[in-house]
Design a protein around this motif. Structure first.
Motif, PDB file in Angstrom:
ATOM      1  N   PRO A  77       0.815  -1.221   0.000  1.00 23.39           N
ATOM      2  CA  PRO A  77       0.000   0.000   0.000  1.00 23.39           C
ATOM      3  C   PRO A  77       0.848   1.271   0.000  1.00 23.39           C
ATOM      4  O   PRO A  77       0.460   2.269  -0.614  1.00 23.39           O
ATOM      5  CB  PRO A  77      -0.809  -0.136   1.302  1.00 23.39           C
ATOM      6  N   ALA A  81       0.687   4.183  -2.715  1.00 26.13           N
ATOM      7  CA  ALA A  81       0.477   5.552  -2.246  1.00 26.13           C
ATOM      8  C   ALA A  81       1.547   6.490  -2.778  1.00 26.13           C
ATOM      9  O   ALA A  81       1.275   7.665  -3.071  1.00 26.13           O
ATOM     10  CB  ALA A  81       0.459   5.582  -0.721  1.00 26.13           C
ATOM     11  N   THR A  95       0.251   9.637   3.107  1.00 29.36           N
ATOM     12  CA  THR A  95      -0.402   8.335   2.929  1.00 29.36           C
ATOM     13  C   THR A  95       0.587   7.199   3.124  1.00 29.36           C
ATOM     14  O   THR A  95       0.303   6.214   3.813  1.00 29.36           O
ATOM     15  CB  THR A  95      -1.033   8.254   1.530  1.00 29.36           C
ATOM     16  N   SER A  99       0.590   4.355   6.310  1.00 29.91           N
ATOM     17  CA  SER A  99       0.557   2.920   6.029  1.00 29.91           C
ATOM     18  C   SER A  99       1.731   2.201   6.673  1.00 29.91           C
ATOM     19  O   SER A  99       1.574   1.159   7.328  1.00 29.91           O
ATOM     20  CB  SER A  99       0.567   2.689   4.517  1.00 29.91           C
ATOM     21  N   LEU A 227      -2.211  -6.831   5.255  1.00 27.00           N
ATOM     22  CA  LEU A 227      -2.493  -6.015   4.073  1.00 27.00           C
ATOM     23  C   LEU A 227      -3.747  -5.160   4.286  1.00 27.00           C
ATOM     24  O   LEU A 227      -3.774  -3.985   3.908  1.00 27.00           O
ATOM     25  CB  LEU A 227      -2.670  -6.914   2.849  1.00 27.00           C
ATOM     26  N   VAL A 228      -4.772  -5.735   4.898  1.00 23.31           N
ATOM     27  CA  VAL A 228      -5.982  -4.974   5.187  1.00 23.31           C
ATOM     28  C   VAL A 228      -5.666  -3.813   6.120  1.00 23.31           C
ATOM     29  O   VAL A 228      -6.094  -2.668   5.894  1.00 23.31           O
ATOM     30  CB  VAL A 228      -7.065  -5.883   5.810  1.00 23.31           C
ATOM     31  N   THR A 230      -2.722  -2.246   6.758  1.00 25.43           N
ATOM     32  CA  THR A 230      -1.887  -1.197   6.168  1.00 25.43           C
ATOM     33  C   THR A 230      -2.637  -0.431   5.078  1.00 25.43           C
ATOM     34  O   THR A 230      -2.400   0.762   4.883  1.00 25.43           O
ATOM     35  CB  THR A 230      -0.593  -1.790   5.592  1.00 25.43           C
ATOM     36  N   SER A 231      -3.558  -1.109   4.384  1.00 25.32           N
ATOM     37  CA  SER A 231      -4.362  -0.421   3.364  1.00 25.32           C
ATOM     38  C   SER A 231      -5.325   0.571   4.005  1.00 25.32           C
ATOM     39  O   SER A 231      -5.477   1.712   3.530  1.00 25.32           O
ATOM     40  CB  SER A 231      -5.142  -1.443   2.532  1.00 25.32           C
ATOM     41  N   ALA A 234      -3.475   3.579   5.101  1.00 26.16           N
ATOM     42  CA  ALA A 234      -3.169   4.472   3.979  1.00 26.16           C
ATOM     43  C   ALA A 234      -4.361   5.373   3.677  1.00 26.16           C
ATOM     44  O   ALA A 234      -4.205   6.588   3.461  1.00 26.16           O
ATOM     45  CB  ALA A 234      -2.788   3.654   2.747  1.00 26.16           C
ATOM     46  N   VAL A 235      -5.549   4.790   3.655  1.00 22.49           N
ATOM     47  CA  VAL A 235      -6.767   5.581   3.411  1.00 22.49           C
ATOM     48  C   VAL A 235      -6.946   6.635   4.515  1.00 22.49           C
ATOM     49  O   VAL A 235      -7.282   7.799   4.246  1.00 22.49           O
ATOM     50  CB  VAL A 235      -7.999   4.664   3.325  1.00 22.49           C
TER      51      VAL A 235
END
Length: 246
Positions: A77, A81, A95, A99, A227-228, A230-231, A234-235
């Protein structure tokens, strides 16, 4: 750096190749500012992970040598970003930092949590669980996670993100760690090796025996949970940038 990490055993050969790609994307999109944040994240995470290199956990983690899936889960991510930097350099740095702060918080919490003399408890339900169980938290580990997030967020702030990034990145990184723990203790697949009579996080135990599912979603492994987290971080980092830095 990826080559040196592979030579030192921090990355598998394939993991080093993936890390090189991640680093290239980060440098292309955010320059040395993002590269510095990525470097501090990786080096600090590798150092604290060595603290548990000899620990034996019942959950059968992969170990400290990161493979491509772990690199993507923690750095993917951030690499995506970073591409925002071609149009919005500040947004990309915020971003990316948020993350990586979540990835750093999770790694630091896992490593330093192993030093806790108090058994961990599941974040959801608060039941005591054996050390190393996915979703388990301790005061020592959580404090370590907060420190890990602050180190990464502070680097982003010093690299040009500004003082607000230190606070936002630390809070987002810590929240990302909590999301990781919540998912790890509830939805992540849980397995049992009948040969070794031990719990595992994977469909095939390190002994080579196929494991038996005992709960959670079978395909949702630790890498997917990371992954979920860190994603989502980022958002959240992008949203924080819009509020505080845009």
């Amino acid at each position: 750096m990826a080559l040196a990490a592979w030579r030192m055993g921090a990355l598998t050969a394939a993991g080093a190749g993936t890390a090189t790609l991640v680093g290239t994307l980060v440098l292309a999109g955010t320059g040395w500012a993002g590269g510095l944040v990525l470097g501090v994240f990786f080096i600090s995470s590798s150092i604290v992970s060595e603290m548990t290199s000899s620990a034996s956990f019942p959950s059968d983690p992969k170990g400290n040598q990161r493979d491509p899936w772990q690199v993507v889960a923690n750095g993917g991510p951030a690499a995506v970003a970073a591409l925002l930097g071609f149009d919005h350099p500040s947004l990309a740095l915020w971003t990316l930092t948020a993350s990586l702060a979540a990835g750093g918080a999770d790694t630091w919490a896992t490593a330093l949590g192993a030093l806790s003399r108090t058994p961990p408890r599941l974040l959801v339900g608060w039941q005591p669980v054996p050390a190393g169980t996915s979703g388990g938290v301790t005061l020592v580990g959580s404090s370590g996670g907060l420190a890990g997030a602050a180190v990464v967020a502070g680097t982003g702030a010093l690299a040009g993100g500004g003082a607000h990034l230190l606070a936002a990145g630390t809070l987002i990184g810590f929240a990302g760690m909590l999301v990781d723990s919540a998912l790890g203790g509830t939805l992540q697949g849980r397995f049992f090796c009948p040969r070794c009579e031990t719990a595992s996080e994977w469909r095939v135990h390190r002994c080579g025996e196929a494991t038996v599912g005992t709960g959670g979603i079978a395909w949702l492994n630790n890498d997917a949970v990371n992954l979920v987290a860190t994603s989502l971080a980022a958002v959240a980092g992008a949203a924080a940038w819009r509020c505080w830095a845009s």
